[in-house]
Design a protein around this motif. Structure first.
Motif, mmCIF file in Angstrom:
data_model
loop_
_atom_site.group_PDB
_atom_site.id
_atom_site.type_symbol
_atom_site.label_atom_id
_atom_site.label_comp_id
_atom_site.label_asym_id
_atom_site.label_seq_id
_atom_site.Cartn_x
_atom_site.Cartn_y
_atom_site.Cartn_z
ATOM 1 N N LEU A 90 27.941 50.007 57.370
ATOM 2 C CA LEU A 90 27.015 50.205 55.967
ATOM 3 C C LEU A 90 27.544 51.208 55.167
ATOM 4 N N THR A 91 27.851 52.424 55.826
ATOM 5 C CA THR A 91 28.202 53.624 55.097
ATOM 6 C C THR A 91 29.561 53.290 54.313
ATOM 7 N N ALA A 92 30.482 52.415 55.113
ATOM 8 C CA ALA A 92 31.778 52.267 54.573
ATOM 9 C C ALA A 92 31.758 51.183 53.421
ATOM 10 N N ALA A 93 30.801 50.179 53.651
ATOM 11 C CA ALA A 93 30.446 49.222 52.498
ATOM 12 C C ALA A 93 29.950 49.918 51.130
ATOM 13 N N VAL A 94 29.023 51.167 51.487
ATOM 14 C CA VAL A 94 28.316 51.879 50.283
ATOM 15 C C VAL A 94 29.786 52.568 49.679
ATOM 16 N N GLY B 184 24.559 43.409 50.186
ATOM 17 C CA GLY B 184 23.592 44.184 49.591
ATOM 18 C C GLY B 184 24.302 45.485 49.269
ATOM 19 N N ALA B 185 24.802 46.344 50.393
ATOM 20 C CA ALA B 185 25.336 47.468 50.330
ATOM 21 C C ALA B 185 26.539 47.623 49.263
ATOM 22 N N LEU B 186 27.493 46.504 49.573
ATOM 23 C CA LEU B 186 28.734 46.821 48.639
ATOM 24 C C LEU B 186 28.282 46.527 47.318
ATOM 25 N N GLY C 208 25.402 46.586 45.550
ATOM 26 C CA GLY C 208 24.347 47.466 45.167
ATOM 27 C C GLY C 208 24.943 48.796 44.668
ATOM 28 N N ALA C 209 25.990 49.489 45.742
ATOM 29 C CA ALA C 209 26.767 50.482 45.561
ATOM 30 C C ALA C 209 27.774 50.223 44.465
ATOM 31 N N GLY C 210 28.295 49.127 44.147
ATOM 32 C CA GLY C 210 29.045 48.702 43.258
ATOM 33 C C GLY C 210 28.522 49.031 41.803
ATOM 34 N N TYR C 211 27.349 48.467 41.727
ATOM 35 C CA TYR C 211 26.541 48.579 40.397
ATOM 36 C C TYR C 211 26.095 50.195 40.262
ATOM 37 N N ALA C 212 25.789 50.900 41.184
ATOM 38 C CA ALA C 212 25.636 52.314 41.264
ATOM 39 C C ALA C 212 26.861 53.082 40.787
ATOM 40 N N GLY C 213 28.128 52.673 41.268
ATOM 41 C CA GLY C 213 29.322 53.262 40.939
ATOM 42 C C GLY C 213 29.497 52.928 39.426
ATOM 43 N N TYR C 214 29.341 51.743 39.075
ATOM 44 C CA TYR C 214 29.588 51.391 37.486
ATOM 45 C C TYR C 214 28.796 52.104 36.700
ATOM 46 N N ALA C 215 27.165 52.460 37.008
ATOM 47 C CA ALA C 215 26.444 53.101 36.047
ATOM 48 C C ALA C 215 26.720 54.642 36.071
ATOM 49 N N LEU C 216 27.228 54.977 37.335
ATOM 50 C CA LEU C 216 27.866 56.431 37.244
ATOM 51 C C LEU C 216 28.806 56.603 36.372
ATOM 52 N N SER C 217 29.800 55.684 36.143
ATOM 53 C CA SER C 217 31.147 55.890 35.543
ATOM 54 C C SER C 217 30.704 55.886 33.887
ATOM 55 N N TRP C 218 29.532 55.659 33.549
ATOM 56 C CA TRP C 218 29.018 55.846 32.187
ATOM 57 C C TRP C 218 28.275 57.148 31.830
ATOM 58 N N LEU C 219 28.020 57.773 32.749
ATOM 59 C CA LEU C 219 27.351 59.095 32.592
ATOM 60 C C LEU C 219 28.181 60.088 31.610
ATOM 61 N N GLY C 220 27.652 60.548 30.596
ATOM 62 C CA GLY C 220 28.450 61.516 29.841
ATOM 63 C C GLY C 220 29.139 60.546 28.598
#
Length: 155
Positions: free
Chosen positions: A16-20, A96-98, A100-112
């Motif tokens: 699960l951690t690897a998928a995240v 879900g891990a893969l 969900g984390a993909g969307y989290a990474g996409y959101a983080l890429s827009w910070l700033g």
């Protein structure tokens, strides 16, 4: 010490951690890669978190039904049906891990960034990431609901 033959182990936290981690990296790379190749980044709307929430709901209802049938009523279930539900739960947790984390990474890429739709993309991507966490939780609940009680002679 090895597991007894014929027994499945629960979903691996390492997997699960690897998928995240993979999802975070791929999600974070989605913005710069698509911008370079296509000239614009993907737009995330309410549809993505809504669909993930629907998946979480389906998996959660299946988990609850399975738990009530097997654990509370102790009704027998055909082995192939139990294995199918176990596989569905495990696949849901990993997907879900893969995702969900993909969307989290996409959101983080827009910070700033002060791009035109950056705030909207971060909001909907963040909500999709939360829905992905719900899919993981429901998938693990379904997997747990498929466990056969230790005192079951047919296990």
């Amino acid at each position: 010490m090895s597991e007894p033959e014929g027994r499945l182990t629960p979903t691996s936290p390492a997997a699960l951690t690897a998928a995240v981690v993979l999802g975070l990296v791929l999600g974070w790379l989605a913005r710069p890669v698509t911008t370079a190749w296509l000239g614009s980044a993907p737009v995330v709307t309410w549809v993505q978190p809504a669909l993930l929430a629907l998946v979480a709901l389906v998996v959660g209802v299946t988990a609850r039904h399975t738990h009530v049938s097997l654990q509370q009523r102790r009704e027998p279930m055909e082995p192939h049906r139990a294995v199918n539900r176990l596989a569905f739960g495990r696949a849901s947790a990993y997907a879900g891990a893969l995702v969900g984390a993909g969307y989290a990474g996409y959101a983080l890429s827009w910070l700033g960034l002060s791009a035109e739709l950056a705030g909207q993309r971060m909001l909907w991507s963040g909500l999709a990431a939360l829905a992905g966490v719900a899919v993981v939780a429901c998938g693990l609940a379904l997997e747990r609901a498929c466990r056969v009680p230790e005192d079951d002679p047919d296990a």
